[in-house]
Design a protein around this motif. Sequence first.
Motif, PDB file in Angstrom:
ATOM      1  N   ALA A 184      10.631  11.162   6.974  1.00  0.00           N
ATOM      2  CA  ALA A 184       9.985  10.993   8.277  1.00  0.00           C
ATOM      3  C   ALA A 184      10.056   9.524   8.679  1.00  0.00           C
ATOM      4  O   ALA A 184      10.032   8.633   7.804  1.00  0.00           O
ATOM      5  CB  ALA A 184       8.535  11.452   8.201  1.00  0.00           C
ATOM      6  N   PRO A 185      10.164   9.212   9.992  1.00  0.00           N
ATOM      7  CA  PRO A 185      10.340   7.825  10.442  1.00  0.00           C
ATOM      8  C   PRO A 185       9.333   6.845   9.863  1.00  0.00           C
ATOM      9  O   PRO A 185       9.669   5.708   9.539  1.00  0.00           O
ATOM     10  CB  PRO A 185      10.191   7.945  11.965  1.00  0.00           C
ATOM     11  CG  PRO A 185      10.652   9.326  12.275  1.00  0.00           C
ATOM     12  CD  PRO A 185      10.203  10.172  11.116  1.00  0.00           C
ATOM     13  N   GLY A 186       8.078   7.271   9.686  1.00  0.00           N
ATOM     14  CA  GLY A 186       7.063   6.366   9.171  1.00  0.00           C
ATOM     15  C   GLY A 186       7.264   5.980   7.725  1.00  0.00           C
ATOM     16  O   GLY A 186       6.620   5.046   7.218  1.00  0.00           O
ATOM     17  N   PHE A 187       8.172   6.674   7.022  1.00  0.00           N
ATOM     18  CA  PHE A 187       8.419   6.400   5.611  1.00  0.00           C
ATOM     19  C   PHE A 187       9.737   5.658   5.396  1.00  0.00           C
ATOM     20  O   PHE A 187      10.209   5.550   4.269  1.00  0.00           O
ATOM     21  CB  PHE A 187       8.442   7.713   4.816  1.00  0.00           C
ATOM     22  CG  PHE A 187       7.088   8.326   4.624  1.00  0.00           C
ATOM     23  CD1 PHE A 187       6.357   8.099   3.470  1.00  0.00           C
ATOM     24  CD2 PHE A 187       6.534   9.128   5.609  1.00  0.00           C
ATOM     25  CE1 PHE A 187       5.102   8.664   3.289  1.00  0.00           C
ATOM     26  CE2 PHE A 187       5.280   9.704   5.455  1.00  0.00           C
ATOM     27  CZ  PHE A 187       4.555   9.470   4.286  1.00  0.00           C
ATOM     28  N   LEU A 238       1.451  -0.746   0.998  1.00  0.00           N
ATOM     29  CA  LEU A 238       1.135   0.638   0.668  1.00  0.00           C
ATOM     30  C   LEU A 238       2.350   1.549   0.819  1.00  0.00           C
ATOM     31  O   LEU A 238       2.641   2.370  -0.054  1.00  0.00           O
ATOM     32  CB  LEU A 238      -0.006   1.140   1.555  1.00  0.00           C
ATOM     33  CG  LEU A 238      -1.372   0.477   1.339  1.00  0.00           C
ATOM     34  CD1 LEU A 238      -2.381   1.022   2.336  1.00  0.00           C
ATOM     35  CD2 LEU A 238      -1.861   0.708  -0.082  1.00  0.00           C
ATOM     36  N   MET A 239       3.072   1.407   1.935  1.00  0.00           N
ATOM     37  CA  MET A 239       4.236   2.246   2.150  1.00  0.00           C
ATOM     38  C   MET A 239       5.332   1.924   1.133  1.00  0.00           C
ATOM     39  O   MET A 239       6.001   2.825   0.617  1.00  0.00           O
ATOM     40  CB  MET A 239       4.762   2.066   3.577  1.00  0.00           C
ATOM     41  CG  MET A 239       5.933   2.994   3.912  1.00  0.00           C
ATOM     42  SD  MET A 239       5.537   4.736   3.628  1.00  0.00           S
ATOM     43  CE  MET A 239       4.260   4.959   4.865  1.00  0.00           C
ATOM     44  N   GLU A 240       5.501   0.652   0.848  1.00  0.00           N
ATOM     45  CA  GLU A 240       6.525   0.266  -0.117  1.00  0.00           C
ATOM     46  C   GLU A 240       6.201   0.803  -1.508  1.00  0.00           C
ATOM     47  O   GLU A 240       7.086   1.232  -2.250  1.00  0.00           O
ATOM     48  CB  GLU A 240       6.684  -1.249  -0.122  1.00  0.00           C
ATOM     49  CG  GLU A 240       7.285  -1.794   1.166  1.00  0.00           C
ATOM     50  CD  GLU A 240       7.281  -3.306   1.225  1.00  0.00           C
ATOM     51  OE1 GLU A 240       7.192  -3.936   0.147  1.00  0.00           O
ATOM     52  OE2 GLU A 240       7.357  -3.859   2.335  1.00  0.00           O
ATOM     53  N   ARG A 241       4.923   0.757  -1.875  1.00  0.00           N
ATOM     54  CA  ARG A 241       4.513   1.332  -3.168  1.00  0.00           C
ATOM     55  C   ARG A 241       4.800   2.828  -3.188  1.00  0.00           C
ATOM     56  O   ARG A 241       5.265   3.383  -4.203  1.00  0.00           O
ATOM     57  CB  ARG A 241       3.022   1.077  -3.393  1.00  0.00           C
ATOM     58  CG  ARG A 241       2.486   1.663  -4.701  1.00  0.00           C
ATOM     59  CD  ARG A 241       2.846   0.810  -5.885  1.00  0.00           C
ATOM     60  NE  ARG A 241       2.586   1.495  -7.140  1.00  0.00           N
ATOM     61  CZ  ARG A 241       2.604   0.907  -8.331  1.00  0.00           C
ATOM     62  NH1 ARG A 241       2.863  -0.388  -8.415  1.00  0.00           N
ATOM     63  NH2 ARG A 241       2.371   1.594  -9.431  1.00  0.00           N
TER      64      ARG A 241
END
Length: 495
Positions: free
Chosen positions: A343-346, A375-378
Amino acid sequence: MDSPVKIPYESFIKIDRKSETSIYLQIANQLVNAIQRGYLPFGTKLPGTRAFSEILDVHRNTAVAVYDELSAQGWVESFPNKGTFVIGKDQEKPIKVKDFEENNLQNYPKITGFSFKTSNILDNPFEHSDCEYVFNDGVPDIRLTQVGQHSRYYSSILKRKSTQKTLGHYNHDGSEFFKEHLSQYLNLSRGLPISKNNLLITRSTEMSIYIVSEILLSAGDTVLVGDLSYFSVNMIFQKAGVNIVTLPIDQDGIIVENVREICKKQKIRMLYLTPHHHYPTTVALSAQRRLELLELANEYGFVILEDDYDYEFHYDKSPILPLASADTNGMVIYIGSFGKSLAPGFRTGFIVAPENLMVEMRKHLGIIDRQGDILMERTLGEMIEEGEINRYLKKSLKVYQERRDHFCDLLEENLGNHISFEKPSGGLAIWLQWNIPLNLMQLSRNCAKDNLFIPKTLLYQNKGLTAMRLGFGDLNFDEMEKSVDIFSKNSKNFF
Protein backbone atom coordinates in the motif's frame (compact mmCIF):
# COMPACT_ATOMS: atom_id res chain seq x y z
CA MET A 1 -12.88 58.44 18.45
CA ASP A 2 -16.26 57.33 17.15
CA SER A 3 -18.73 56.04 19.68
CA PRO A 4 -18.51 52.27 20.22
CA VAL A 5 -22.19 51.82 19.44
CA LYS A 6 -21.42 52.58 15.77
CA ILE A 7 -19.24 49.48 15.50
CA PRO A 8 -21.38 46.53 14.29
CA TYR A 9 -19.70 43.82 16.39
CA GLU A 10 -22.42 41.31 15.60
CA SER A 11 -21.58 41.56 11.87
CA PHE A 12 -18.03 40.30 12.21
CA ILE A 13 -18.13 38.20 15.39
CA LYS A 14 -19.61 34.82 14.54
CA ILE A 15 -20.22 32.33 17.34
CA ASP A 16 -20.30 28.59 16.71
CA ARG A 17 -22.05 27.10 19.71
CA LYS A 18 -21.26 23.54 18.57
CA SER A 19 -17.52 24.19 18.40
CA GLU A 20 -15.16 22.61 20.93
CA THR A 21 -13.52 26.04 21.29
CA SER A 22 -15.11 27.95 24.17
CA ILE A 23 -17.37 30.87 23.23
CA TYR A 24 -15.34 33.49 25.10
CA LEU A 25 -12.19 32.41 23.22
CA GLN A 26 -13.98 32.48 19.85
CA ILE A 27 -15.06 36.07 20.54
CA ALA A 28 -11.63 37.11 21.84
CA ASN A 29 -9.84 35.68 18.80
CA GLN A 30 -12.14 37.53 16.40
CA LEU A 31 -11.67 40.80 18.29
CA VAL A 32 -7.89 40.34 18.10
CA ASN A 33 -8.27 39.76 14.37
CA ALA A 34 -10.23 43.02 14.05
CA ILE A 35 -7.57 44.91 16.03
CA GLN A 36 -4.73 43.47 13.94
CA ARG A 37 -6.44 44.44 10.68
CA GLY A 38 -7.15 47.98 11.81
CA TYR A 39 -10.90 47.72 12.21
CA LEU A 40 -10.51 48.55 15.91
CA PRO A 41 -7.62 51.06 15.90
CA PHE A 42 -5.69 52.47 18.86
CA GLY A 43 -7.87 54.16 21.43
CA THR A 44 -11.13 52.52 20.35
CA LYS A 45 -13.40 52.25 23.38
CA LEU A 46 -15.09 48.90 23.69
CA PRO A 47 -18.64 48.60 25.04
CA GLY A 48 -19.13 47.81 28.69
CA THR A 49 -19.41 44.13 29.53
CA ARG A 50 -23.19 44.36 30.08
CA ALA A 51 -23.76 46.13 26.74
CA PHE A 52 -21.33 43.82 24.94
CA SER A 53 -23.10 40.72 26.27
CA GLU A 54 -26.42 42.07 25.02
CA ILE A 55 -25.00 42.89 21.58
CA LEU A 56 -23.73 39.31 21.11
CA ASP A 57 -26.48 37.60 23.09
CA VAL A 58 -24.09 35.93 25.54
CA HIS A 59 -23.88 35.83 29.32
CA ARG A 60 -22.21 38.80 30.97
CA ASN A 61 -19.64 36.48 32.55
CA THR A 62 -18.63 35.50 29.00
CA ALA A 63 -18.08 39.16 28.12
CA VAL A 64 -15.98 39.60 31.26
CA ALA A 65 -13.90 36.56 30.28
CA VAL A 66 -13.40 38.02 26.79
CA TYR A 67 -12.06 41.30 28.14
CA ASP A 68 -9.86 39.50 30.66
CA GLU A 69 -8.37 37.42 27.83
CA LEU A 70 -7.72 40.51 25.67
CA SER A 71 -6.11 42.25 28.62
CA ALA A 72 -3.93 39.22 29.42
CA GLN A 73 -2.73 39.13 25.80
CA GLY A 74 -1.98 42.87 25.87
CA TRP A 75 -4.56 44.05 23.35
CA VAL A 76 -6.71 46.21 25.65
CA GLU A 77 -6.42 48.15 28.89
CA SER A 78 -9.19 48.98 31.36
CA PHE A 79 -9.41 52.22 33.35
CA PRO A 80 -11.73 52.65 36.36
CA ASN A 81 -14.78 54.79 35.61
CA LYS A 82 -13.60 55.25 32.00
CA GLY A 83 -13.89 51.90 30.23
CA THR A 84 -11.81 49.45 28.19
CA PHE A 85 -9.65 50.75 25.32
CA VAL A 86 -7.61 49.18 22.53
CA ILE A 87 -3.87 49.46 23.14
CA GLY A 88 -1.55 50.32 20.28
CA LYS A 89 0.63 52.91 18.65
CA ASP A 90 -0.83 56.39 18.83
CA GLN A 91 -1.59 57.88 15.42
CA GLU A 92 -0.74 61.43 14.34
CA LYS A 93 -4.19 61.81 12.82
CA PRO A 94 -7.50 60.43 14.03
CA ILE A 95 -8.48 57.17 12.35
CA LYS A 96 -12.02 56.56 11.26
CA VAL A 97 -13.33 53.06 11.90
CA LYS A 98 -13.35 51.06 8.64
CA ASP A 99 -16.60 50.17 6.97
CA PHE A 100 -17.40 46.64 8.12
CA GLU A 101 -20.04 46.24 5.43
CA GLU A 102 -17.41 46.38 2.67
CA ASN A 103 -14.71 44.37 4.39
CA ASN A 104 -15.27 40.87 5.65
CA LEU A 105 -12.98 39.86 8.50
CA GLN A 106 -13.66 36.18 7.85
CA ASN A 107 -11.82 36.23 4.50
CA TYR A 108 -8.15 35.32 4.27
CA PRO A 109 -6.09 37.44 1.80
CA LYS A 110 -6.34 36.13 -1.73
CA ILE A 111 -2.92 37.40 -2.82
CA THR A 112 0.35 38.26 -1.11
CA GLY A 113 1.42 41.80 -0.47
CA PHE A 114 4.92 41.03 -1.71
CA SER A 115 6.48 39.70 -4.90
CA PHE A 116 8.07 36.27 -5.26
CA LYS A 117 9.61 34.01 -7.87
CA THR A 118 7.29 31.76 -9.85
CA SER A 119 8.19 28.81 -12.06
CA ASN A 120 6.16 27.11 -14.76
CA ILE A 121 8.80 24.36 -14.77
CA LEU A 122 7.24 22.92 -11.62
CA ASP A 123 3.61 23.16 -12.77
CA ASN A 124 1.80 20.01 -11.70
CA PRO A 125 1.45 17.82 -14.82
CA PHE A 126 -0.82 15.27 -13.17
CA GLU A 127 -4.54 15.18 -13.90
CA HIS A 128 -7.49 13.65 -12.09
CA SER A 129 -10.88 12.54 -13.27
CA ASP A 130 -14.14 11.11 -11.97
CA CYS A 131 -14.27 8.55 -14.78
CA GLU A 132 -15.00 5.01 -13.65
CA TYR A 133 -12.09 3.57 -15.65
CA VAL A 134 -8.56 4.97 -15.77
CA PHE A 135 -5.36 4.14 -17.63
CA ASN A 136 -2.27 5.16 -15.65
CA ASP A 137 1.44 4.79 -16.27
CA GLY A 138 1.79 1.54 -14.31
CA VAL A 139 0.94 1.43 -10.62
CA PRO A 140 0.21 -1.57 -8.38
CA ASP A 141 -3.31 -2.50 -7.34
CA ILE A 142 -3.91 -1.50 -3.73
CA ARG A 143 -6.71 -4.08 -3.57
CA LEU A 144 -4.07 -6.81 -3.70
CA THR A 145 -2.22 -5.45 -0.69
CA GLN A 146 -2.73 -6.95 2.75
CA VAL A 147 -3.29 -3.64 4.48
CA GLY A 148 -4.69 -5.24 7.61
CA GLN A 149 -1.67 -7.48 8.11
CA HIS A 150 0.77 -4.66 7.41
CA SER A 151 -1.09 -2.43 9.84
CA ARG A 152 -0.77 -5.06 12.57
CA TYR A 153 3.00 -4.92 12.20
CA TYR A 154 2.86 -1.16 12.60
CA SER A 155 0.47 -1.27 15.56
CA SER A 156 2.56 -3.88 17.37
CA ILE A 157 5.70 -1.79 17.00
CA LEU A 158 3.94 1.36 18.20
CA LYS A 159 2.88 -0.33 21.45
CA ARG A 160 6.36 -1.46 22.46
CA LYS A 161 8.12 0.37 25.28
CA SER A 162 11.36 0.36 23.31
CA THR A 163 9.60 2.24 20.52
CA GLN A 164 8.32 4.91 22.89
CA LYS A 165 11.88 6.03 23.57
CA THR A 166 12.52 6.73 19.88
CA LEU A 167 9.54 9.08 19.57
CA GLY A 168 11.04 11.77 21.78
CA HIS A 169 13.72 12.91 19.35
CA TYR A 170 14.29 13.61 15.67
CA ASN A 171 16.11 11.07 13.54
CA HIS A 172 16.47 11.98 9.89
CA ASP A 173 19.20 9.35 9.53
CA GLY A 174 16.46 6.74 9.61
CA SER A 175 16.07 3.43 11.39
CA GLU A 176 19.38 1.60 11.69
CA PHE A 177 17.39 -1.64 11.94
CA PHE A 178 15.66 -0.97 8.62
CA LYS A 179 18.85 0.11 6.86
CA GLU A 180 20.60 -3.04 8.04
CA HIS A 181 17.89 -5.31 6.67
CA LEU A 182 17.35 -3.27 3.49
CA SER A 183 21.08 -3.42 2.69
CA GLN A 184 20.95 -7.21 3.08
CA TYR A 185 17.81 -7.38 0.94
CA LEU A 186 19.40 -5.33 -1.84
CA ASN A 187 22.54 -7.43 -1.63
CA LEU A 188 20.62 -10.67 -2.12
CA SER A 189 18.04 -9.44 -4.65
CA ARG A 190 20.12 -6.98 -6.70
CA GLY A 191 23.73 -7.96 -6.12
CA LEU A 192 24.63 -4.69 -4.39
CA PRO A 193 27.58 -5.35 -2.02
CA ILE A 194 26.62 -2.55 0.36
CA SER A 195 26.23 -1.93 4.08
CA LYS A 196 23.76 0.28 5.91
CA ASN A 197 26.34 3.09 5.68
CA ASN A 198 25.69 3.27 1.94
CA LEU A 199 21.96 3.89 2.33
CA LEU A 200 19.89 7.05 2.61
CA ILE A 201 16.17 6.59 3.25
CA THR A 202 13.88 9.12 1.54
CA ARG A 203 10.15 9.56 0.99
CA SER A 204 10.15 8.96 -2.76
CA THR A 205 12.18 8.65 -5.95
CA GLU A 206 11.57 12.34 -6.66
CA MET A 207 12.99 13.34 -3.26
CA SER A 208 16.02 11.15 -3.91
CA ILE A 209 16.71 12.81 -7.26
CA TYR A 210 16.16 16.27 -5.79
CA ILE A 211 18.79 15.64 -3.10
CA VAL A 212 21.24 14.24 -5.65
CA SER A 213 20.67 17.25 -7.90
CA GLU A 214 21.20 19.72 -5.05
CA ILE A 215 24.60 18.23 -4.27
CA LEU A 216 25.97 17.22 -7.65
CA LEU A 217 24.51 19.61 -10.21
CA SER A 218 25.21 23.28 -10.84
CA ALA A 219 23.61 25.68 -13.30
CA GLY A 220 25.09 25.14 -16.76
CA ASP A 221 26.05 21.47 -16.22
CA THR A 222 25.09 19.02 -18.96
CA VAL A 223 22.85 16.07 -18.10
CA LEU A 224 22.06 13.27 -20.55
CA VAL A 225 18.62 11.62 -20.54
CA GLY A 226 16.71 9.35 -22.87
CA ASP A 227 14.95 10.95 -25.82
CA LEU A 228 11.77 9.92 -24.00
CA SER A 229 12.21 10.19 -20.26
CA TYR A 230 10.34 10.60 -16.97
CA PHE A 231 8.82 14.09 -16.94
CA SER A 232 9.08 14.62 -13.15
CA VAL A 233 12.81 13.96 -13.24
CA ASN A 234 13.26 16.34 -16.16
CA MET A 235 11.43 19.01 -14.16
CA ILE A 236 13.90 18.59 -11.28
CA PHE A 237 16.84 18.87 -13.66
CA GLN A 238 15.38 21.96 -15.32
CA LYS A 239 14.85 23.57 -11.92
CA ALA A 240 18.56 22.98 -11.23
CA GLY A 241 19.38 25.07 -14.32
CA VAL A 242 21.23 22.35 -16.21
CA ASN A 243 21.40 21.74 -19.95
CA ILE A 244 19.45 18.59 -20.80
CA VAL A 245 20.66 16.64 -23.83
CA THR A 246 18.49 13.76 -25.06
CA LEU A 247 19.75 10.42 -26.35
CA PRO A 248 18.01 8.11 -28.84
CA ILE A 249 16.57 4.81 -27.60
CA ASP A 250 16.28 1.51 -29.47
CA GLN A 251 15.20 -1.99 -28.50
CA ASP A 252 18.30 -2.38 -26.30
CA GLY A 253 17.97 0.93 -24.47
CA ILE A 254 20.14 4.03 -24.71
CA ILE A 255 22.53 3.95 -27.66
CA VAL A 256 25.99 4.08 -26.12
CA GLU A 257 27.76 5.34 -29.22
CA ASN A 258 25.80 8.58 -29.00
CA VAL A 259 26.98 9.02 -25.42
CA ARG A 260 30.57 8.54 -26.56
CA GLU A 261 30.27 11.11 -29.33
CA ILE A 262 28.84 13.72 -26.97
CA CYS A 263 31.60 13.08 -24.42
CA LYS A 264 34.22 13.75 -27.08
CA LYS A 265 32.74 17.18 -27.75
CA GLN A 266 31.79 18.49 -24.32
CA LYS A 267 31.97 17.91 -20.58
CA ILE A 268 29.17 15.72 -19.24
CA ARG A 269 28.24 15.88 -15.57
CA MET A 270 25.56 13.18 -15.34
CA LEU A 271 23.73 10.47 -17.25
CA TYR A 272 20.25 9.61 -15.96
CA LEU A 273 18.77 6.31 -17.03
CA THR A 274 16.17 3.69 -16.07
CA PRO A 275 17.94 0.53 -17.30
CA HIS A 276 15.67 -2.20 -15.91
CA HIS A 277 12.65 -0.94 -17.85
CA HIS A 278 13.30 2.32 -19.63
CA TYR A 279 10.62 4.89 -18.88
CA PRO A 280 8.35 5.12 -20.81
CA THR A 281 9.22 2.54 -23.49
CA THR A 282 9.77 -0.41 -21.04
CA VAL A 283 12.82 -1.71 -22.97
CA ALA A 284 15.69 -3.12 -20.92
CA LEU A 285 19.25 -1.84 -21.30
CA SER A 286 21.34 -4.75 -22.58
CA ALA A 287 24.10 -6.24 -20.45
CA GLN A 288 26.77 -5.28 -23.00
CA ARG A 289 25.67 -1.64 -23.07
CA ARG A 290 25.72 -1.50 -19.28
CA LEU A 291 29.37 -2.46 -19.25
CA GLU A 292 30.16 0.04 -22.01
CA LEU A 293 28.48 2.85 -20.06
CA LEU A 294 30.49 2.03 -16.94
CA GLU A 295 33.69 2.20 -19.01
CA LEU A 296 32.65 5.55 -20.46
CA ALA A 297 31.83 6.95 -17.03
CA ASN A 298 35.27 5.94 -15.78
CA GLU A 299 36.95 7.40 -18.85
CA TYR A 300 35.14 10.74 -18.97
CA GLY A 301 34.28 11.16 -15.29
CA PHE A 302 30.51 11.62 -15.47
CA VAL A 303 28.03 10.41 -12.85
CA ILE A 304 25.55 7.67 -13.71
CA LEU A 305 22.25 8.17 -11.89
CA GLU A 306 20.55 4.78 -12.09
CA ASP A 307 16.82 4.77 -11.34
CA ASP A 308 15.37 1.29 -10.83
CA TYR A 309 11.80 2.42 -10.27
CA ASP A 310 10.18 -1.02 -10.77
CA TYR A 311 12.93 -3.59 -10.33
CA GLU A 312 10.63 -5.73 -8.17
CA PHE A 313 8.28 -6.48 -11.07
CA HIS A 314 9.73 -9.08 -13.44
CA TYR A 315 8.00 -12.16 -14.85
CA ASP A 316 9.65 -14.22 -17.57
CA LYS A 317 13.26 -14.37 -16.37
CA SER A 318 15.60 -12.97 -13.78
CA PRO A 319 16.38 -9.32 -14.45
CA ILE A 320 19.83 -8.08 -15.35
CA LEU A 321 21.59 -6.84 -12.23
CA PRO A 322 21.89 -3.05 -11.78
CA LEU A 323 24.90 -1.14 -13.09
CA ALA A 324 25.67 -0.27 -9.48
CA SER A 325 26.36 -3.95 -8.74
CA ALA A 326 29.32 -3.88 -11.19
CA ASP A 327 30.58 -0.40 -10.30
CA THR A 328 34.04 -0.56 -8.73
CA ASN A 329 35.03 3.09 -9.15
CA GLY A 330 32.18 4.87 -7.39
CA MET A 331 30.64 6.37 -10.54
CA VAL A 332 27.06 5.13 -10.05
CA ILE A 333 24.39 6.49 -7.71
CA TYR A 334 21.57 3.99 -7.40
CA ILE A 335 18.05 5.06 -6.44
CA GLY A 336 14.90 3.05 -6.07
CA SER A 337 11.56 2.62 -4.37
CA PHE A 338 11.13 -0.07 -1.74
CA GLY A 339 7.76 -1.69 -1.06
CA LYS A 340 6.15 -0.52 -4.28
CA SER A 341 4.01 -3.67 -4.24
CA LEU A 342 2.61 -2.62 -0.84
CA ALA A 343 0.00 0.00 0.00
CA PRO A 344 1.29 3.55 -0.77
CA GLY A 345 1.67 4.41 2.92
CA PHE A 346 4.13 1.53 3.35
CA ARG A 347 6.50 2.57 0.57
CA THR A 348 9.73 4.47 0.83
CA GLY A 349 12.55 5.66 -1.40
CA PHE A 350 16.26 5.09 -0.99
CA ILE A 351 19.64 6.12 -2.37
CA VAL A 352 22.73 3.90 -2.58
CA ALA A 353 26.08 5.68 -2.88
CA PRO A 354 29.65 5.68 -1.48
CA GLU A 355 29.96 6.81 2.14
CA ASN A 356 31.66 10.15 1.46
CA LEU A 357 28.68 11.27 -0.64
CA MET A 358 26.33 9.94 2.03
CA VAL A 359 27.75 12.48 4.49
CA GLU A 360 26.55 15.38 2.34
CA MET A 361 23.25 13.72 1.49
CA ARG A 362 22.39 13.29 5.16
CA LYS A 363 22.97 17.01 5.70
CA HIS A 364 20.42 17.87 3.01
CA LEU A 365 17.93 15.25 4.22
CA GLY A 366 18.23 16.73 7.70
CA ILE A 367 16.92 20.03 6.35
CA ILE A 368 14.00 18.83 4.24
CA ASP A 369 12.96 15.78 6.30
CA ARG A 370 14.34 16.09 9.81
CA GLN A 371 11.46 14.14 11.32
CA GLY A 372 11.93 10.92 9.39
CA ASP A 373 9.54 7.98 9.84
CA ILE A 374 11.14 5.58 12.29
CA LEU A 375 7.95 3.62 12.93
CA MET A 376 7.28 2.85 9.27
CA GLU A 377 10.91 2.00 8.63
CA ARG A 378 10.93 -0.38 11.60
CA THR A 379 7.78 -1.99 10.20
CA LEU A 380 9.37 -2.52 6.79
CA GLY A 381 12.52 -3.87 8.42
CA GLU A 382 10.55 -6.50 10.31
CA MET A 383 8.61 -7.41 7.18
CA ILE A 384 11.94 -8.08 5.46
CA GLU A 385 13.29 -10.00 8.45
CA GLU A 386 10.25 -12.29 8.65
CA GLY A 387 10.08 -12.86 4.90
CA GLU A 388 6.72 -11.09 4.52
CA ILE A 389 8.00 -8.91 1.67
CA ASN A 390 9.15 -11.88 -0.40
CA ARG A 391 5.97 -13.88 0.24
CA TYR A 392 3.71 -11.03 -0.78
CA LEU A 393 5.78 -10.10 -3.82
CA LYS A 394 5.78 -13.70 -5.06
CA LYS A 395 2.00 -13.88 -4.73
CA SER A 396 1.33 -10.52 -6.38
CA LEU A 397 3.74 -11.15 -9.27
CA LYS A 398 1.63 -14.09 -10.37
CA VAL A 399 -1.45 -11.86 -10.53
CA TYR A 400 0.37 -9.08 -12.39
CA GLN A 401 1.79 -11.52 -14.94
CA GLU A 402 -1.72 -12.83 -15.65
CA ARG A 403 -2.96 -9.26 -16.05
CA ARG A 404 -0.10 -8.41 -18.39
CA ASP A 405 -0.87 -11.40 -20.60
CA HIS A 406 -4.60 -10.68 -20.65
CA PHE A 407 -4.08 -6.99 -21.40
CA CYS A 408 -1.77 -7.78 -24.31
CA ASP A 409 -4.28 -10.31 -25.67
CA LEU A 410 -7.10 -7.76 -25.49
CA LEU A 411 -5.07 -5.10 -27.30
CA GLU A 412 -4.04 -7.54 -29.99
CA GLU A 413 -7.59 -8.81 -30.42
CA ASN A 414 -9.20 -5.36 -30.68
CA LEU A 415 -6.51 -3.24 -32.37
CA GLY A 416 -3.94 -5.68 -33.70
CA ASN A 417 -3.73 -4.24 -37.22
CA HIS A 418 -3.34 -0.67 -36.05
CA ILE A 419 -0.83 -0.92 -33.19
CA SER A 420 2.51 -2.48 -32.35
CA PHE A 421 4.00 -3.35 -28.96
CA GLU A 422 6.32 -5.79 -27.27
CA LYS A 423 5.12 -7.75 -24.29
CA PRO A 424 7.30 -6.40 -21.46
CA SER A 425 9.36 -8.83 -19.40
CA GLY A 426 8.48 -6.85 -16.29
CA GLY A 427 6.89 -3.69 -15.00
CA LEU A 428 3.21 -2.74 -14.94
CA ALA A 429 2.77 -0.91 -18.25
CA ILE A 430 2.72 -1.47 -22.02
CA TRP A 431 4.44 0.81 -24.55
CA LEU A 432 1.96 0.98 -27.40
CA GLN A 433 2.80 2.58 -30.77
CA TRP A 434 0.22 3.42 -33.41
CA ASN A 435 0.91 2.35 -36.98
CA ILE A 436 -0.94 5.40 -38.28
CA PRO A 437 -0.86 8.95 -36.90
CA LEU A 438 -3.96 9.99 -34.99
CA ASN A 439 -4.75 12.81 -32.60
CA LEU A 440 -4.04 11.33 -29.15
CA MET A 441 -5.43 14.32 -27.26
CA GLN A 442 -8.70 14.03 -29.15
CA LEU A 443 -8.75 10.28 -28.51
CA SER A 444 -8.31 10.98 -24.79
CA ARG A 445 -11.19 13.47 -24.78
CA ASN A 446 -13.46 11.04 -26.64
CA CYS A 447 -12.68 8.22 -24.23
CA ALA A 448 -13.40 10.48 -21.25
CA LYS A 449 -16.93 11.01 -22.59
CA ASP A 450 -17.36 7.22 -22.39
CA ASN A 451 -16.02 7.05 -18.82
CA LEU A 452 -12.37 6.12 -19.56
CA PHE A 453 -9.73 8.61 -18.43
CA ILE A 454 -6.36 8.71 -20.23
CA PRO A 455 -4.06 11.38 -18.70
CA LYS A 456 -2.02 13.53 -21.05
CA THR A 457 1.17 12.38 -19.32
CA LEU A 458 0.69 8.99 -21.02
CA LEU A 459 0.59 10.46 -24.52
CA TYR A 460 3.72 10.81 -26.67
CA GLN A 461 3.31 12.40 -30.06
CA ASN A 462 5.53 14.22 -32.54
CA LYS A 463 6.14 14.10 -36.28
CA GLY A 464 7.68 10.65 -36.16
CA LEU A 465 5.96 9.09 -33.17
CA THR A 466 2.43 8.38 -31.97
CA ALA A 467 2.62 6.28 -28.83
CA MET A 468 1.15 5.74 -25.37
CA ARG A 469 2.22 4.20 -22.09
CA LEU A 470 -0.71 2.22 -20.70
CA GLY A 471 -0.65 0.74 -17.22
CA PHE A 472 -2.43 -2.54 -16.51
CA GLY A 473 -1.37 -3.28 -12.93
CA ASP A 474 -4.37 -1.83 -11.10
CA LEU A 475 -7.03 -3.25 -13.47
CA ASN A 476 -8.72 -6.58 -12.85
CA PHE A 477 -9.94 -8.61 -15.83
CA ASP A 478 -13.41 -7.09 -15.90
CA GLU A 479 -12.13 -3.50 -15.63
CA MET A 480 -9.49 -4.25 -18.23
CA GLU A 481 -12.00 -5.61 -20.73
CA LYS A 482 -14.36 -2.66 -20.33
CA SER A 483 -11.50 -0.17 -20.57
CA VAL A 484 -10.06 -1.73 -23.71
CA ASP A 485 -13.54 -1.89 -25.25
CA ILE A 486 -14.01 1.87 -24.76
CA PHE A 487 -10.46 2.52 -25.91
CA SER A 488 -10.72 0.47 -29.11
CA LYS A 489 -14.19 1.78 -30.00
CA ASN A 490 -13.02 5.39 -29.86
CA SER A 491 -9.75 4.58 -31.62
CA LYS A 492 -11.54 3.07 -34.59
CA ASN A 493 -13.31 6.38 -35.22
CA PHE A 494 -9.95 7.63 -36.57
CA PHE A 495 -9.44 4.81 -39.05
